[in-house]
Each structure stands twice: as C-alpha cells, then as structure tokens.
Design a protein around this motif. Structure first.
Motif, mmCIF file in Angstrom:
data_model
loop_
_atom_site.group_PDB
_atom_site.id
_atom_site.type_symbol
_atom_site.label_atom_id
_atom_site.label_comp_id
_atom_site.label_asym_id
_atom_site.label_seq_id
_atom_site.Cartn_x
_atom_site.Cartn_y
_atom_site.Cartn_z
ATOM 1 N N GLY A 51 0.809 -1.218 0.000
ATOM 2 C CA GLY A 51 0.000 0.000 0.000
ATOM 3 C C GLY A 51 0.836 1.260 0.000
ATOM 4 O O GLY A 51 0.545 2.225 -0.725
ATOM 5 N N ILE A 52 1.913 1.284 0.784
ATOM 6 C CA ILE A 52 2.701 2.514 0.892
ATOM 7 C C ILE A 52 3.600 2.709 -0.320
ATOM 8 O O ILE A 52 4.029 3.838 -0.617
ATOM 9 N N LEU A 53 3.903 1.626 -1.062
ATOM 10 C CA LEU A 53 4.743 1.757 -2.259
ATOM 11 C C LEU A 53 3.955 2.185 -3.499
ATOM 12 O O LEU A 53 4.552 2.517 -4.526
ATOM 13 N N LEU A 54 2.635 2.178 -3.419
ATOM 14 C CA LEU A 54 1.822 2.598 -4.566
ATOM 15 C C LEU A 54 2.102 4.046 -4.987
ATOM 16 O O LEU A 54 2.279 4.316 -6.188
ATOM 17 N N PRO A 55 2.159 5.033 -4.052
ATOM 18 C CA PRO A 55 2.502 6.393 -4.478
ATOM 19 C C PRO A 55 3.881 6.494 -5.127
ATOM 20 O O PRO A 55 4.090 7.299 -6.043
ATOM 21 N N TYR A 56 4.823 5.660 -4.647
ATOM 22 C CA TYR A 56 6.159 5.654 -5.248
ATOM 23 C C TYR A 56 6.076 5.189 -6.706
ATOM 24 O O TYR A 56 6.661 5.810 -7.611
ATOM 25 N N ALA A 57 5.332 4.101 -6.965
ATOM 26 C CA ALA A 57 5.191 3.598 -8.340
ATOM 27 C C ALA A 57 4.451 4.608 -9.212
ATOM 28 O O ALA A 57 4.809 4.830 -10.379
ATOM 29 N N LEU A 58 3.421 5.255 -8.625
ATOM 30 C CA LEU A 58 2.678 6.264 -9.381
ATOM 31 C C LEU A 58 3.570 7.454 -9.726
ATOM 32 O O LEU A 58 3.504 8.007 -10.828
ATOM 33 N N GLY A 59 4.424 7.843 -8.784
ATOM 34 C CA GLY A 59 5.352 8.942 -9.035
ATOM 35 C C GLY A 59 6.310 8.624 -10.164
ATOM 36 O O GLY A 59 6.638 9.499 -10.983
ATOM 37 N N ARG A 60 6.776 7.378 -10.240
ATOM 38 C CA ARG A 60 7.675 6.979 -11.332
ATOM 39 C C ARG A 60 6.957 7.040 -12.673
ATOM 40 O O ARG A 60 7.537 7.469 -13.681
ATOM 41 N N ILE A 61 5.700 6.616 -12.711
ATOM 42 C CA ILE A 61 4.935 6.681 -13.967
ATOM 43 C C ILE A 61 4.765 8.129 -14.416
ATOM 44 O O ILE A 61 4.986 8.470 -15.596
#
Length: 442
Positions: A51-61
């Motif tokens: 759950g907490i890594l989702l914003p990180y992945a979204l930021g990379r996209i």
C-alpha cells in the motif's frame, strides 16, 4: 476437564509468569495460535508495504510521462516497468488483505474462546469463600471482558499498529530519498510528535475508560445477580428495591461513561488538527521545493500522496491507542480478579482415594470465618459407616458449616477431618466431590 478437541490455554502454576496484562497476553500469543499470529504479522507487513509503495510507483509513472513532450515508442517502452510495478503492488495489496481478513475472521473467535476456557477452568478452582464473596455476574463478565481484551490487543498490534509502523517508516524513507530530505524530515518529525502526543493523551484518558469498563461490569453483575435470585426478590416484595438499586447503578455508570467520552473527544480534536497541519505543511513545502526546481512533478505527486496516505492510516491512531489501553485495563482487571492464588489448592501429594464405607471423623476441629465468628472449638465427632445422622440446631449453630467442612469448601484452622481414615487434605478435591452426594436445601 479440558476438552481435547478444544484445548484451553494452560495457566502456569507460577502465577508471576502471567501476573500482569502484558505477560498474560504474551502467554496467550505463545499458545496454540502462535504460528497463525506469526503468519498474520508477515501478511500484514506485506499488505502495508504494498500500500505505501503505490505512491512511489505512481510517481515513477508520472515522471516518465512528464519528462517527454509527446508519446513515442521509446517512452512507452520504458513505462512498462513502473506500470508493472504499480499493477503488482495493487495485486499484492488485494491478495494480502483478503488472505489476512479470511484468517483473522476464522481464528479470532477461536482464540478468544481459547483464553475464556482457561479463565473458566481456573475460576472454578477457587475456594467456596472466593466465589461467594464476589458477584457471580461480575466474574462471568470479567471472563468475557478479559478474553475479549486479549483478542483486541493481539489483533490491534498485528493488524493496526504493526502496519501503521511500516507505513510511516517506509513513507518517511521514500520522501527523504525519493523526493527531498526536507520533506522526509518534516513528515518524520510530525510522525514522532503525533505518536508521542497520542500516547500521552491516551494514557491520560485510559483511567477514565477503565473506570467506565468497571462501571459497566458492575452494572451487568447487578442485573445478573438480581435475575438469578428472582424468587427471593419476589417472595420478599423486593422488586421496587431492586429497580431503585439498578437505577443508581445506571446513573453512576452514565456519569463515568460521559466523562470518558468527553476525554476521547478532546483526543479527536487533537487528531484532526494534527492531520490538517501535515496536509497543509506537506503541500506548501512541496510547492516551494517544486518552484525552486528541487523536485519534479512526479515527486510532487508522490509527496502529496504519501502524506495523505499517512493521514489516512494515523487518523484514528489516537482512538486506537485508547481502545488498546482500555483493552489492557480490562485484561488487568480480569487477571487481578480471576488469576489470584487459589484459596484451597490441592496439595502436591494429594491423590485419588476410594471412599468405600464412608466413616466420618472430626478430630479437634477449630473453625472460624474471616469475620472472626467462631463456629467450632475443638469439635470431635465420629460417625460410623452406614449410620444415618441428622444435624439439629438453631440458625447459625454450624449445621451448614459442618457439611461445608466435610465437602472441603472450607478448611479448619486446627484439627483434622477424615473419611475412611483418609485426611481430606490428602485427597484430590475432584476425587472427594465425585464420591459425595449432596442435595442442597434450595
């Protein structure tokens, strides 16, 4: 006896090992369900990390998209990795969440009964004096509250506090390394201050929550004991008295509960104010850093998303601390009330003895109750086997006490009582009671 198909938590003979609520809860966690609890710890950790890594992945996209002015095969080709990461994290969050919920739904009721059986078995080993001097309804309520409290604490730590710790820790690391050290420092300081203040407020409120729990327990005990003695209440026209007594109990409980609720509302005010500070502070700091070129759009989105995720996780943290301390208070009350040393335990050398003839002998028996009322002074009585004896005397002369001593519901201060030559203190109480028939006067 313990049901082999549904075993109870074994309570150690050395009560110091479980004499405090935390020790008792740890003892329960190390019992039958320890591997399930460990699996849930791992599963909840995986769920929180996804759950907490989702914003990180979204930021990379977003970073990949915003760095290109137009779509091209090369840009689309580089997007598959962050998109795959985002999809995998979504799938992992769904998988861990549903598996953890399914396990918790099946195990939590069993774990609660596991503890309740142990408390029930231990309670029935208490002396007759202990059981008559305490409200039966209150003791029953203590078993329910304690087993529920152990359940609450274990699942709160596994499913709430442990994931929150992962979310806060990972979010702060991502902000510091993936966006800006200043953002990480700000959210880290906020997290430490929020948690510390939440603990302080919860500890201040906990005595009030504990008092409210005690008030509810006492009220339930009053209701149960009144209903259990309904025949006496009716025969002595005491219904009005019982209603007045219960009204006083409810009025006292209401005052205690209102004080606890008011204190909890103060905690909620702090919680919402602190959340507003984090949201506004993160956005303002991210805007300033973006305007200076220190972070990009993707990092900006990640920072704001992480701050909102932190707020979503810790929004009810103060309330969770209150619930945790209240549950600990319930466990503490139950441990103190039920897990006190037994008044008349079997001696280590006590054994099963067959009573075949039934000869009874009181030899120099001295007995008095705790209030000092002396009943027997040097009583010596011999009742041969097979003889039928009636005890006659005024009220309070010791007829019921004589039978209670024979059943070893009490123990004489001096002298001995023997059946077929066996001292009662050398017999297992279960063995004695299985071989004596008693028809109470009621």
């Amino acid at each position: 006896m313990t049901d082999p198909a549904n075993p109870a938590l074994p309570i150690p003979a050395d009560l110091n090992a479980v004499a405090t609520p935390l020790r008792f809860i740890l003892h329960a966690a190390r019992g039958k369900f320890r591997w399930v609890i460990l699996a849930l710890v791992i599963g909840e950790g995986g769920n929180a990390a996804c759950g907490i890594l989702l914003p990180y992945a979204l930021g990379r996209i977003i970073s990949k998209v915003t760095t290109s002015h137009e779509a091209s095969a090369e840009i689309v080709g580089t997007l598959w990795r962050p998109v795959l990461l985002f999809g995998s994290l979504c799938a992992g969050e769904l998988f861990f969440g549903r598996i953890n919920s399914a396990v918790q739904l099946r195990v939590a009721p069993k774990q609660r009964q596991y503890v309740a059986r142990a408390l029930f078995q231990y309670l029935h080993r208490h002396s007759h004096r202990f059981l008559t001097e305490n409200f039966a309804g209150s003791l029953a309520h203590r078993i329910s509250e304690t087993s529920h409290g152990v359940n609450q604490v274990l699942w709160a730590l596994v499913q709430e506090f442990w994931p929150i710790a992962i979310v806060i820790g990972v979010a702060n690391v991502l902000l510091a390394t993936g966006a800006s050290p200043w953002l990480g420092l700000f959210t880290g300081a906020w997290s430490v201050g929020f948690i510390a203040m939440s603990i302080v407020l919860a500890r201040r409120t906990q005595p009030l929550a504990h008092a409210a729990s005690n008030a509810r327990s006492h009220t339930v005990g009053t209701v149960v004991d009144s209903v259990a003695n309904h025949a006496t209440v009716r025969l002595f026209a005491g219904l009005a008295h019982e209603r007045e007594r219960l009204d006083r109990e409810y009025a006292s409980e209401l005052k205690t509960v209102l004080r606890a609720n008011l204190a909890m509302e103060h905690v909620r005010v702090f919680q919402f104010a602190a959340s507003a500070v984090l949201k506004a502070g993160t956005v303002v700091m991210a805007v300033v850093l973006w305007s200076r070129g220190s972070i990009g759009v993707g990092q900006f989105v990640m920072a704001v998303s992480l701050s909102l995720l932190i707020i979503a996780e810790v929004r009810n943290l103060s309330r969770r601390f209150l619930d945790l301390f209240e549950a600990l208070g319930n466990v503490d009350s139950g441990v103190r009330a039920i897990l006190s040393p037994h008044g008349l335990p079997d001696r280590p050398d006590a054994a099963e003895q067959a009573i075949r003839a039934g000869a009874i002998e009181f030899d120099g028996v001295h007995f008095h109750y705790d209030d000092g009322a002396q009943v027997f002074r040097g009583l010596s009585v011999t009742i041969p086997a097979g003889q039928r004896v009636g005890l006659v005397g005024l009220s309070g002369s010791g007829k019921s006490t004589f039978v209670s001593l024979l059943l070893r519901l009490y123990e004489p201060q001096r002298g001995s009582i023997r059946v077929d030559g066996h001292d009662l203190r050398g017999l297992l109480q279960d063995s004695l009671h299985r071989q004596i028939g008693l028809i109470p006067q009621d």
